[in-house]
Every structure is written in C-alpha cells, then in structure tokens.
Design an enzyme around this catalytic site. Structure first.
Site, PDB file in Angstrom:
ATOM      1  N   HIS A 257       3.586  -1.433   4.457  1.00  0.00           N
ATOM      2  CA  HIS A 257       3.513  -0.941   5.837  1.00  0.00           C
ATOM      3  C   HIS A 257       4.152   0.429   5.915  1.00  0.00           C
ATOM      4  CE1 HIS A 257       7.192  -3.321   5.347  1.00  0.00           C
ATOM      5  NE2 HIS A 257       7.772  -2.506   6.212  1.00  0.00           N
TER       6      HIS A 257
ATOM      7  N   HIS B 252      -3.864  -7.712   1.754  1.00  0.00           N
ATOM      8  CA  HIS B 252      -2.460  -7.753   1.318  1.00  0.00           C
ATOM      9  C   HIS B 252      -2.219  -6.862   0.101  1.00  0.00           C
ATOM     10  CE1 HIS B 252       1.547  -9.595   0.961  1.00  0.00           C
ATOM     11  NE2 HIS B 252       1.359  -9.415  -0.341  1.00  0.00           N
TER      12      HIS B 252
END
Ligand code: AMP
Ligand code: ZN
Length: 112
Positions: free
Chosen positions: A98, A45
């Site tokens: 992303h 993450h």
C-alpha cells in the site's frame, strides 16, 4: 487469505473509498497521520514493495499513474508525500502493498 486489505478490496471489511477501478482501490486511512491520508492498494495481493516483480510491476506503475487523480479526488491541492513501508524495520503493519498519500497541510520536512 487472512489479509486485511484483501478483505477491504473484496468488501468483507468496509472502507471509505476515494477511487476504485478493476485494478486498484484507494481509501481513507482509519488512523490519519496528516489532514488528508489515503491508502492506495493493488487489488491483487502483493505483500510489500520488496515483492514487486517483472510480472506485477505494471500494476505498481498503474497506481502511480492514478495517484494524481486520487490525490485530487481526496481534496489535496498543494502537493503530497507518498510513503510505502516494506518489512519489519519499516514497521509495515499490513502485509499487502500500500502507498500512503499524505497531504492537505504542510508536512514536516523530515520523516524521522
Ligand atoms: P503500514 O503501517 O505502513 O503497514 O500502514 C498500515 C495502515 O493501515 C495504517 O496507517 C493504519 O492506520 C491503516 N489501517 C489499518 N486498518 C485499516 C482499516 N480498516 N481501514 C483503513 N485503514 C486502516
Ligand atoms: Zn492482501
């Protein structure tokens, strides 16, 4: 952690995968904004491009190294656009870094 893309990475939420290895995952966007629309995420993450550090930037470099493979596997043959939204004004909606890979057609010249 209550993060949608962490859940996709760990298989809790299904995705249509294009590429996966131990460090990154690429999958088709559920709401495509081009004929071919793939998202590439680091498995670990990272909140956004604003959170890239000396420690995690190697994974970001690795993503860019793999993007040509991912684009090709997704069937993109004539170029693509890479986008990453970072923070509120960009309308980032999933707070896990992303990269959007958009292609499969001639894209509009301007993105706003
Ligand atoms: P952003 O607005 O840059 O944060 O992009 C988030 C992207 O995630 C959007 O393009 C959504 O369509 C996409 N998305 C949201 N949920 C899913 C999901 N379950 N599977 C694939 N893509 C998703
Ligand atoms: Zn996450």
């Amino acid at each position: 952690m209550n993060c949608l893309f962490c859940k996709i990475v760990n298989g809790e939420i299904p995705s249509n995968k294009v590429y996966e290895d131990d460090k990154i995952l690429a999958f088709y966007d559920i709401n495509p904004e081009a004929k071919i629309h793939v998202l590439v995420v680091p498995k670990a993450h990272i909140e956004s491009a604003n959170d890239i550090t000396e420690e995690n930037s190697i994974t970001v470099a690795y993503i860019f190294e793999k993007i040509p493979v991912i684009a090709s596997r997704a069937g993109i043959t004539n170029g693509y656009r890479i986008i990453t939204n970072s923070g509120p004004d960009s309308c980032q909606s999933v707070m896990h870094l992303h990269f959007h890979i958009l292609g499969g057609e001639k894209l509009p010249e301007h993105i706003r």
